[in-house]
Motif scaffolding. Sequence first.
Motif, short mmCIF file in Angstrom:
data_model
loop_
_atom_site.label_atom_id
_atom_site.label_comp_id
_atom_site.label_asym_id
_atom_site.label_seq_id
_atom_site.Cartn_x
_atom_site.Cartn_y
_atom_site.Cartn_z
N CYS A 49 -6.90 1.99 4.15
CA CYS A 49 -6.56 3.38 3.85
C CYS A 49 -7.68 4.02 3.05
CB CYS A 49 -5.24 3.47 3.09
SG CYS A 49 -3.83 3.16 4.16
N ARG A 80 -1.23 5.51 9.14
CA ARG A 80 -2.47 6.07 8.59
C ARG A 80 -2.98 7.24 9.43
NH1 ARG A 80 -5.44 1.38 8.91
NH2 ARG A 80 -4.15 0.44 7.30
N CYS A 131 -4.54 0.31 0.21
CA CYS A 131 -5.23 -0.87 0.72
C CYS A 131 -6.67 -0.48 1.09
CB CYS A 131 -4.50 -1.44 1.96
SG CYS A 131 -4.67 -0.40 3.42
N CYS A 141 0.85 -1.20 0.00
CA CYS A 141 0.00 0.00 0.00
C CYS A 141 0.89 1.24 0.00
CB CYS A 141 -0.91 -0.01 1.23
SG CYS A 141 -1.85 1.52 1.44
N CYS A 189 -0.01 3.19 3.68
CA CYS A 189 0.48 2.59 4.92
C CYS A 189 1.56 1.56 4.56
CB CYS A 189 -0.68 1.99 5.71
SG CYS A 189 -1.45 0.51 5.01
ZN LIG Z 1 -2.98 1.12 3.42
#
Ligand SMILES: [Zn+2]
Length: 335
Positions: free
Chosen positions: A28, A300, A25, A4, A7
């Motif tokens: 997120c 995040r 992802c 991702c 993150c």
């Molecule tokens: Zn993520």
Amino acid sequence: MTTCKRCILDSNTPGISIDPDTGWCQFCTGFTPPGEDERRRNADILNNFFSLPHRGGEYDVIVALSGGIDSSYALYHLKEQYYHLNILAVQFDNGFLSETALKNARMFCDLTDSTYYRLAVDQQELNNTFVRAASSRNVYSESAMHRASDICNTCIGILKQKIIELAMKTQAPAVVFAFSPGQTDAPFIVLTGSLLAWMRHLFDASLTTMGVTNRKPYLLDEGLIGDGSSQPEVVMIHPFLVWEYHKPDFKKRCRALGWIEPDLMDSNSSNCLLNTYAIKNHLEKYNIHPYASDLASLVRQGYMKREEALRILHKPLPEELIERVEKRLYDKEEW
Ligand SMILES: [Zn+2]
């Protein structure tokens, strides 16, 4: 494998999917940071709760103290803010705590004028339980499997049950766990009789699936739950979902107060020697790093830089320590 872009979660981890368009992802993509109103409301609840005068029990609050940075800081900061609190600090000695963790816990109890309580159970049986946790699969919920290793979930499960039991026995209205904002979502959980009965049942079921026969020492005394009514018994508080969470600052502050850094070679834990073995075991069984979700969530939420989280996640696990733990667990050797 795709990681991702926001993150650190990757597509090799079961349950994680990366959107090919955004590179993010699913967590997120669906993430909205808590608003100012919610933060203020939570701060007010916490403040009101701890500002109340003494309620007549033996303690005002019980704090789970591992001797690591987060819990040492949480204990210190709690007392710093609410000086009147009569605190019982509980350290679960699972037999694998570092010497420094034991020293740090006692030192922070002295600093905060808290009563220290060492929680211990039969070590041989506990080692066998850890072995069962290591060799079992899918005994905890999917979300729990992403939050901690099977061994850690077992250890924390025991601690939760016993600390709630202590709170009920001593009539302490609250228990504090210094989980990071990546490890839990709820700042306050009101534990009613029915919720406690449910938590006890779930943990008992996990232990049963693992094949643990003598489960009573690990579970909340059933007699304390009473009629399972919806009356609040204890409130579980996660202060790091209310206070700012900034680990480097906590470390600086704790060190200045005398906190000693252990030499564990483990970038995920500053107190428990079993942790590295637990990570390896979890990775081998599920291909899930038990700290990935926690670290990803911290990134995040803006509490940690992505590079720092990736560095922690990919740091090689210390083989020598893992072997020592394995020997102790399986060959029943002393350290
Ligand atoms: Zn993520």
